[in-house]
Design an enzyme around this catalytic site. Structure first.
Site, PDB file in Angstrom:
ATOM      1  N   LYS A 145     -67.800  44.962 -25.745  1.00  0.00           N
ATOM      2  CA  LYS A 145     -66.551  44.877 -25.364  1.00  0.00           C
ATOM      3  C   LYS A 145     -65.488  44.686 -26.619  1.00  0.00           C
ATOM      4  O   LYS A 145     -64.770  45.709 -26.972  1.00  0.00           O
ATOM      5  CB  LYS A 145     -65.989  43.892 -24.328  1.00  0.00           C
ATOM      6  CG  LYS A 145     -64.713  43.849 -24.171  1.00  0.00           C
ATOM      7  CD  LYS A 145     -63.995  42.545 -23.394  1.00  0.00           C
ATOM      8  CE  LYS A 145     -64.126  41.282 -23.886  1.00  0.00           C
ATOM      9  NZ  LYS A 145     -62.753  40.767 -24.576  1.00  0.00           N
ATOM     10  N   ASN A 146     -65.646  43.899 -27.442  1.00  0.00           N
ATOM     11  CA  ASN A 146     -64.799  43.571 -28.547  1.00  0.00           C
ATOM     12  C   ASN A 146     -65.024  44.391 -29.555  1.00  0.00           C
ATOM     13  O   ASN A 146     -64.246  44.309 -30.724  1.00  0.00           O
ATOM     14  CB  ASN A 146     -65.060  41.884 -28.969  1.00  0.00           C
ATOM     15  CG  ASN A 146     -64.447  41.089 -27.879  1.00  0.00           C
ATOM     16  OD1 ASN A 146     -63.635  41.629 -27.110  1.00  0.00           O
ATOM     17  ND2 ASN A 146     -64.542  39.685 -28.003  1.00  0.00           N
ATOM     18  N   CYS A 177     -51.858  32.437 -23.599  1.00  0.00           N
ATOM     19  CA  CYS A 177     -52.881  32.679 -22.442  1.00  0.00           C
ATOM     20  C   CYS A 177     -53.560  31.564 -21.971  1.00  0.00           C
ATOM     21  O   CYS A 177     -53.498  30.479 -22.814  1.00  0.00           O
ATOM     22  CB  CYS A 177     -53.592  33.982 -22.650  1.00  0.00           C
ATOM     23  SG  CYS A 177     -54.714  33.497 -23.967  1.00  0.00           S
ATOM     24  N   ARG A 210     -52.124  31.536 -29.069  1.00  0.00           N
ATOM     25  CA  ARG A 210     -52.569  33.004 -29.632  1.00  0.00           C
ATOM     26  C   ARG A 210     -51.468  33.765 -30.042  1.00  0.00           C
ATOM     27  O   ARG A 210     -51.033  34.821 -29.632  1.00  0.00           O
ATOM     28  CB  ARG A 210     -53.193  33.605 -28.517  1.00  0.00           C
ATOM     29  CG  ARG A 210     -54.777  32.899 -28.204  1.00  0.00           C
ATOM     30  CD  ARG A 210     -55.427  33.611 -27.119  1.00  0.00           C
ATOM     31  NE  ARG A 210     -56.349  34.483 -27.812  1.00  0.00           N
ATOM     32  CZ  ARG A 210     -57.139  35.699 -27.323  1.00  0.00           C
ATOM     33  NH1 ARG A 210     -56.883  35.567 -25.938  1.00  0.00           N
ATOM     34  NH2 ARG A 210     -57.948  36.486 -27.913  1.00  0.00           N
ATOM     35  N   ASP A 229     -66.683  32.219 -28.189  1.00  0.00           N
ATOM     36  CA  ASP A 229     -67.088  33.113 -26.939  1.00  0.00           C
ATOM     37  C   ASP A 229     -68.428  32.736 -26.261  1.00  0.00           C
ATOM     38  O   ASP A 229     -68.590  33.120 -25.193  1.00  0.00           O
ATOM     39  CB  ASP A 229     -67.097  34.602 -27.130  1.00  0.00           C
ATOM     40  CG  ASP A 229     -65.780  35.181 -27.381  1.00  0.00           C
ATOM     41  OD1 ASP A 229     -64.817  34.294 -27.309  1.00  0.00           O
ATOM     42  OD2 ASP A 229     -65.625  36.346 -28.164  1.00  0.00           O
ATOM     43  N   ARG A 275     -63.716  41.390 -16.632  1.00  0.00           N
ATOM     44  CA  ARG A 275     -63.054  42.039 -17.943  1.00  0.00           C
ATOM     45  C   ARG A 275     -63.930  42.289 -19.088  1.00  0.00           C
ATOM     46  O   ARG A 275     -63.636  43.213 -19.951  1.00  0.00           O
ATOM     47  CB  ARG A 275     -61.879  40.854 -18.594  1.00  0.00           C
ATOM     48  CG  ARG A 275     -60.658  40.755 -17.441  1.00  0.00           C
ATOM     49  CD  ARG A 275     -59.852  39.801 -18.201  1.00  0.00           C
ATOM     50  NE  ARG A 275     -59.369  40.407 -19.523  1.00  0.00           N
ATOM     51  CZ  ARG A 275     -58.328  39.826 -20.237  1.00  0.00           C
ATOM     52  NH1 ARG A 275     -57.551  38.700 -19.871  1.00  0.00           N
ATOM     53  NH2 ARG A 275     -58.042  40.598 -21.522  1.00  0.00           N
TER      54      ARG A 275
END
Ligand code: EPU
Length: 424
Positions: free
Chosen positions: A24-25, A118, A123, A309, A402
């Site tokens: 994803k990233n 968030c 952030r 993560d 997500r």
């Protein structure tokens, strides 16, 4: 896709093969990089996750035409009609800020809603904006929108205050079309930066040094579309399966997994007693979990350190380790919020500031109703549910969707008793 809730019956040992999806990233910056060059781009191994759909929506709002099937995204950026990333999309996904650099570089102007704080912390995006200013952009913030303007960006030497991942990506993309040379110092060194740099170079950019702390970009006049580029494998997804197997006496063979990007994680898991055999050439990693993990000390850090993560997942794993583990979160100020939910399940965890102490000898895990508050926290609750006695129900699954592609199908295929109930 309806989020619903996940039901997990604890006590199963996962055994078998798992194929790792595209990252994803890595995919998100690549999708935004297509804004840099007009024409039709094709990117494969794109994970089918909500954030990717949100990125596609953003490209479409900007006027691109995109199709997505079989993990391949085709994007035509010939006729873009606007240069503004609207608030309703940025609110769904902060990584939308990655549109700012490419739009500014190609069109001389760009707007993006200012991302708010968030779940995992404040952030801010000050480093992105300072970098764009250093490249000659005029930056203003008005009515919640960042507005950037420049005739043509000019190369500069930029030193980042912190090696921000998306900040480095934004500046790298912006600098590809700038006049002259840009040097980014204290750049993020994550493998996703290297993937983006390879893709940009395949589009005609001249970037060297990605993956080190100094990236050099020689600006070019124009880029051409990205053709048949394959997104790298997801190291966070791979790490999640490694940790899950290590914590549950599992035996998994991960395929399409790049062990060279998981050195800090595999080192810690070995220290905790897991047996891990990596074959980088075959892109496989075999993991076998011990009867009981040993306690470990975990500190998150920018790559090549242990990734934030995977912090929550590792915390879940050591809740039943044979002693006291410590976990220090150094990247985000509010990323220990899985602790409350873990405590509900009987995990013995105490938190002081950014440090958690997990007493594996005092935990007694039982299935409970818990709520996922962010993407990686939701994966950690799945792991805890696999370890606990009884049934765990996890709500807040929209966070999981997500970033994890078909996670419950992948887990069910290796014997985990997990299913999705369609009612939230
Ligand atoms: N920071 C600033 N100013 C900035 C930018 C960052 O102070 O202008 C601070 C942040 O507040 C944070 C730290 O720097 O405390 C690191 O943030 P970074 O910018 O590196 O994070 P990011 O680029 O917003 C990416 C990933 C995250 C991952 C982090 C850290 C993407 C799309 N997102 O975020 O992924 O946690 O790097 O590795 O690449 C996830 O996938 O679950 C996720 C949150």
């Amino acid at each position: 896709m309806r989020p619903g809730r996940l039901i997990i019956k604890g006590g199963c040992r996962p055994v078998g093969k798992v194929e790792i999806s595209g990252a994803k990233n890595a995919a998100l910056p690549l999708l935004m990089a297509t804004l840099l060059a007009k024409g039709e781009h094709r990117i494969s191994n794109v994970p089918d996750v909500t954030d990717v759909h949100t990125a596609k929506k953003l490209l479409e709002v900007l006027g691109a035409k995109a199709t997505f099937s079989d993990q391949t995204m085709t994007i035509d950026t010939t006729a873009l009609s606007q240069t503004k990333a609207p608030d309703e999309i940025v609110r769904q996904m902060r990584a939308s800020i990655l549109a700012l650099g490419p739009l500014l570089a190609r069109f001389g102007e760009a707007e993006a809603a200012m991302p708010g704080g968030c779940a995992i912390g404040e952030r801010p995006v000050n480093i992105h904006l300072d970098g764009l200013s250093a490249l000659g952009a005029m930056i203003g913030v008005e009515k919640g929108y960042i507005r950037a303007k420049a005739n043509r960006l000019a190369g500069a030497r930029i030193r980042l205050d912190f090696p921000t991942v998306t900040g480095t990506e934004n500046l790298m993309m912006a600098a590809t079309l700038a006049r002259g040379k840009t040097i980014i110092e204290n750049a993020a060194q994550e493998p996703e930066i290297v993937d983006l740099s390879s893709a940009l170079n395949a589009m005609g950019a001249q970037i060297s040094g990605a993956g080190t702390e100094q990236i050099k970009i020689e600006g070019v006049r124009e880029l051409h579309p990205l053709q048949d580029y394959e997104v790298m494998g997801d190291r966070v997804e791979a790490g999640t399966f490694l940790i899950a197997a290590a914590a549950t006496r599992g035996d998994l063979l991960l395929e399409r997994a790049n062990s060279e990007y998981l050195i800090a994680t595999t080192a810690l898991l070995r220290q905790a007693g897991a047996v891990i055999e990596a074959d980088p050439a075959a892109r496989t990693i075999r993991v076998k979990g011990p009867e009981r993990l040993k306690s470990i000390h975990v500190v998150t850090a920018p790559y090549p350190g242990f990734p934030t993560d995977l912090q929550a997942q590792m915390m879940a794993a050591v809740t039943t380790a044979n002693g006291r583990s410590t976990i220090r979160e150094e990247i985000f100020e509010n990323r220990l919020m899985q602790v409350k939910e873990m405590q509900k399940m009987g995990a013995a965890i105490t938190v002081r500031g950014n440090m958690a102490e997990v007493n594996g000898l005092a935990s007694s895990l039982r299935g409970s109703e818990v709520r996922a508050m962010d993407l990686r926290a939701s994966a950690s609750l799945i792991i805890l549910g696999m370890m606990a006695e009884g049934t765990t129900e996890i709500t807040g699954i929209e966070h999981l969707d997500r970033g994890y592609e078909r996670i419950e199908q992948k887990l069910a295929a290796v014997g985990v008793d997990i299913s999705r109930l369609d009612i939230s």
